[in-house]
Design an enzyme around this catalytic site. Structure first.
Site, short mmCIF file in Angstrom:
data_model
loop_
_atom_site.label_atom_id
_atom_site.label_comp_id
_atom_site.label_asym_id
_atom_site.label_seq_id
_atom_site.Cartn_x
_atom_site.Cartn_y
_atom_site.Cartn_z
CG HIS A 186 -57.17 10.75 20.26
ND1 HIS A 186 -57.40 11.71 21.24
CD2 HIS A 186 -55.84 10.48 20.31
CE1 HIS A 186 -56.26 12.01 21.83
NE2 HIS A 186 -55.30 11.27 21.30
CD GLN A 188 -51.56 8.38 20.43
OE1 GLN A 188 -50.49 8.49 19.84
NE2 GLN A 188 -51.78 8.90 21.63
#
Length: 351
Positions: A186, A188
């Protein structure tokens, strides 16, 4: 910026040992920071390897980022494809945000020159890059990485509608020692009501260089001695005054000040070069934890107002720590010259 010196000019040619290379200070006009290059403090460039273990993968049954566990996450902002249960990526709110998106009405208070506090309004989002727990970013094909980059762009354009937001930072922490708390791949995004000081310093440094030379120093950064690889629209380099060992920048070939002006074709092209760099880093450096950051321009400044700056993507493998000297001075010690990094990385074969 002082003209980049070649290995032969600094007594560090291919035949010289690391111990015979003289230390050198270089100032980076982009970061406006001095860096000390001191090869005698380290080993040969080809001997750099990560010793930091990746954070252990929890079983998929315990990971809320895996497909089928969407209800365990913070609210979803959008997914790709839209409304498809078999999604390829999702953008969600951060469950533990550093800033609050619920304070916008209070953030309209005018900031004065003497302000030392402002309301902590902002956005903190997570981009889940794959539905499959075991897949890392470098495993995804260029089109898939391009989709992630376009998701960043889409979210930036959404957030830019909020007048209180001045800057958006896209970043990725891969591995526990790089700051990742979740092993599922992931990245951000944080949207800030202020322009961070490092961004202001970068803009000031590039503006000073432009006024002195009439050129963009990031356009100038693509000297052949520092180039690692290139694609149709981008070039990867070991920057002239790299702060960190084996730091890599990916720079658009065309002058562009804002990342969110990236189009679909260039996103796929960038995806391919980013994948290649991550694969080379993993092979050469023993799959180290790493960070990448997209350095762009403040939202409220237009492209025509910024002939002196250029967005770029910075990759920093986590190979060394930061000590008291760096914290105390803001001046970093890099044990490997970027010319040597570029040569080593050019020669990495993935076959």
């Amino acid at each position: 910026m002082t003209s980049p010196s070649h290995a032969s000019d600094r007594g560090g040619g291919d035949g010289d040992s690391v111990e015979n290379q003289s230390p050198e200070l270089r100032k980076d006009p982009v970061t406006n920071r001095w860096v000390i290059f001191s090869p005698a403090r380290a080993k040969r460039p080809t001997d750099f390897k990560s010793k930091s273990p990746q954070n252990p993968n929890p079983k998929p049954s315990s990971c809320p980022f895996c497909i089928g566990r969407e209800q365990e996450c913070a609210p979803e902002l959008f997914r790709v494809p839209d409304h498809d249960p078999n999604w390829k990526l999702r953008v969600i709110e951060n469950l533990y945000p550093a800033l609050s998106r619920n304070l916008e009405t209070q953030s309209t208070q005018p900031e004065t020159g003497t302000s030392r506090t402002i309301v902590g309004f902002g956005f903190h989002d997570v981009v889940i890059e794959s539905p499959v727990h075991s897949i890392q970013l470098s495993d995804i094909d260029p089109v898939g990485i391009g989709d992630i980059l376009i998701a960043y762009k889409k979210r930036i354009n959404q957030i830019a509608q909020h007048d209180s937001i001045n800057y958006i930072q896209v970043f990725k922490n891969q591995g526990a020692s790089a700051g990742a708390s979740m092993s599922h791949s992931h990245s951000q995004m944080m949207a800030l009501p202020v322009v961070p000081p490092t961004v202001s310093s970068r803009l000031d440094g590039t503006k000073d260089y432009f006024e002195e030379t009439g050129k963009c120093c990031l356009c100038e950064a693509k000297s052949k001695h520092f180039v690692i690889d290139e694609s149709s629209h981008f070039v990867s380099v070991a920057p002239f005054a790299a702060t960190y060992p084996f730091e890599i920048w990916i720079i658009p070939k065309d002058h562009s000040s804002h990342f969110h002006h990236l189009d679909d074709v260039k996103a796929v092209d960038l995806g391919g070069l980013l994948k290649l760099m991550l694969q080379k880093i993993a092979k050469q450096l023993n799959d180290p934890p790493y960070n990448y950051m997209i350095h762009t321009s403040p939202l409220k400044v237009t492209e025509s107002q910024l002939p002196y700056t250029h967005w770029f993507l910075q990759i920093v493998p986590q190979l060394s720590g930061v000590g008291g000297f760096e914290i105390g001075t803001g001046c970093y010690i890099n044990p490997v010259f970027p010319e040597d990094v570029a040569k080593v990385m050019r020669e990495v074969s993935l076959t």
